[in-house]
Motif scaffolding. Structure first.
Motif, PDB file in Angstrom:
ATOM      1  N   ASP A   1      -7.776  -1.777  -3.560  1.00 56.16           N
ATOM      2  CA  ASP A   1      -6.384  -2.012  -3.180  1.00 56.16           C
ATOM      3  C   ASP A   1      -6.269  -2.318  -1.690  1.00 56.16           C
ATOM      4  OD1 ASP A   1      -5.618  -1.495  -5.791  1.00 56.16           O
ATOM      5  OD2 ASP A   1      -5.359   0.647  -5.422  1.00 56.16           O
TER       6      ASP A   1
ATOM      7  N   GLN B   1      -4.848   5.504  -5.641  1.00 51.94           N
ATOM      8  CA  GLN B   1      -5.258   4.247  -5.040  1.00 51.94           C
ATOM      9  C   GLN B   1      -6.776   4.095  -5.086  1.00 51.94           C
ATOM     10  OE1 GLN B   1      -3.530   4.081  -1.079  1.00 51.94           O
ATOM     11  NE2 GLN B   1      -1.879   2.749  -1.795  1.00 51.94           N
TER      12      GLN B   1
ATOM     13  N   LEU C   1       0.819  -1.211   0.000  1.00 51.51           N
ATOM     14  CA  LEU C   1       0.000   0.000   0.000  1.00 51.51           C
ATOM     15  C   LEU C   1       0.854   1.262   0.000  1.00 51.51           C
ATOM     16  CD1 LEU C   1      -2.723  -1.152   2.538  1.00 51.51           C
ATOM     17  CD2 LEU C   1      -2.995  -0.862   0.071  1.00 51.51           C
TER      18      LEU C   1
END
Length: 475
Positions: A167, A163, A130
């Motif tokens: 995700d 993002q 991430l």
């Protein structure tokens, strides 16, 4: 910077010292020390101000005694700590819930923010994928806020630009284990911000006793159990349809009987009628006296009872047309709740094709047209596959109890439900630990809610029949 040679033939350069490689170094710009210091001080001040605003209680607890010590000496500081400490201890003894709400959970959030989340933030983000490490610099999602209550931590984060929620949903296991929790759920706070829920304990680990029969005769949401945060959960049955899916022994009976139990006062005064279809002849037959003549177990009787419900629905629709758009329960037009214990037996496994088609058509008619005129359907099943129940999408509200496969969670609750934390396939198969636990996804909210329905024992059902059975039979 690398100087570009004519024709870009950097690789054809020849060194005059054969044993020495040709090394090109980028130009380095020296940053003035004063600028570095100012940037550091600015970030330090901004961090202190942000900490003061987000955690005022924790900052006051740590800073006030130190300031008093410096200005007035240690005896005054000790007194300043002892006297409020005694008052706080008395507050804890008198009203622990309010103390936890105003002081306790805020101090815990302050501690866990720095010791659990801030300390492990960078490695968890990088390892889980991430965060990004580019050209010697870490680009990390921003930790905005940590809030605690009696069972979980709620962490608000700002995603990196570009993002998506998926995700994060795909990495819930990485996040849970990285921060020392059993699970993690992802919810959207607003554009670019997420709320991650990390449970610290499970308030639903113990079976719940049957909810007391309500004193008022209401058709509104009935209390059937408890939410994960400890608050009572009230299930809406009037004005909607509910589908309950779960493997054998998952606790579907707890949901059915808790719903019936919450409607008993309204059934007594005639505002509600419960029509029971019990093809297994096991679950609902135990309280058959509550349903009177509106109980069916044989497939043909089930088809006849459903056809009768369709006739009631159509008759009401003819009377209500042009006069009202929603149903208000009355003694003349009560709310009719059609309970089907094992709907797949009637719609998929029924050997008589004619009966199967009648039952499927009646259920489809009731679920598409019934709620506006006061006809609701609550159906329970074990196998949620579409070839088994092809009308499952006609139920606005869905409940997933323990399921055998992860793919079945999205079959019941809709696409993306498991990614948002509805781990119905992880519920314990041990009855004492997992029976009655499920994830509820309502028509009005895409976020699943973890709930445990109260266990209605055989003794509870006998008491219900003894007190309310005669009135139901007369109706």
């Amino acid at each position: 910077m690398l100087k570009r040679l004519p024709g870009g033939e950097v690789r054809n350069l020849v060194s005059t010292t054969p044993d020495t490689a040709v090394v090109f170094k980028p130009a380095v710009v020296q940053t003035p020390a004063i600028l570095t210091i100012l940037v550091f001080l600015g970030r330090l001040v901004a961090g202190l101000v942000r900490t003061l605003l987000v955690h005022p209680v924790a900052v006051a607890v740590l800073a006030v005694p130190g300031v008093i010590w410096v200005r007035y000496g240690w005896p005054t500081a000790v007194a300043a700590v002892t006297i409020p400490g005694s008052l706080l201890f008395g507050w804890v003894l008198a009203d622990r819930a309010s103390f936890a709400r105003w002081i306790g959970w805020r101090l815990l959030a302050f501690w866990r923010r720095f010791w659990i989340y801030r300390r492990h933030w960078q490695p968890v983000m990088i390892v889980s994928g991430l965060g990004r490490h580019l050209q010697g610099r870490d680009y990390l999602p921003r930790l905005l806020r940590v809030e605690c209550d009696g069972w979980a931590d709620r962490v608000t984060v700002r995603m990196l630009s570009g993002q998506a929620v998926k995700d994060w949903a795909d990495r819930t296991e990485h996040l849970a284990h990285g921060f020392g929790s059993t699970s993690c759920r992802v919810a959207v706070a607003k554009a670019g911000r997420l709320v991650l829920t990390f449970p610290r304990r499970d308030p639903l680990a113990e079976p719940l006793p049957a909810v007391p029969v309500p004193e008022s005769s209401t058709v509104g949401p009935v209390e059937v159990g408890q939410c994960e945060d400890g608050t009572p959960y009230r299930l809406k049955v009037h004005g909607t349809h509910v589908l309950i899916a779960g493997a054998t022994g998952a606790g579907k009976g707890s949901w059915l009987w808790s719903t019936i139990r919450g409607l008993l006062p309204a059934m007594r005064v005639g505002l509600v009628q419960v029509w029971a279809l019990d093809p297994k002849r096991m679950e609902l037959s135990f309280g058959r006296a509550l349903f009177g003549a509106r109980y069916a177990a044989d497939p043909k009787e089930c088809a006849d009872l459903l056809d009768e419900a369709v006739c009631v629905m159509q008759e009401r629709a003819d009377r209500f047309a042009g006069l009202q758009r929603s149903h208000t329960p009355t003694v003349d037009d009560p709310f009719v709740l059609v309970l089907v214990d094992e709907v797949a037996f009637l719609t998929a496994y029924q050997s008589d094709k004619g009966l199967r088609q009648r039952i499927t058509a009646a259920l489809a008619t009731l679920t598409t047209q019934g709620r506006a005129v006061g006809i609701g359907v609550m159906a329970a099943l074990q196998d949620p596959r579409k070839e088994v129940v092809n009308i499952r999408n006609l139920f606005p509200d869905k409940i997933a109890l323990r399921l055998d496969e992860s793919e079945q969670v999205d079959m019941v609750l809709g696409d993306g439900a498991r990614d948002r934390g509805a781990l119905a396939d992880h519920i314990s198969p041990v009855p004492a630990l997992g029976a009655g636990i499920g994830y509820v996804r309502l028509e009005t909210s895409p976020e699943p809610v973890r709930v445990r329905a109260a266990y209605v024992s055989d003794a509870d059902i006998r008491a219900m029949v003894a007190e309310y059975g005669s009135r139901s039979e007369a109706a």
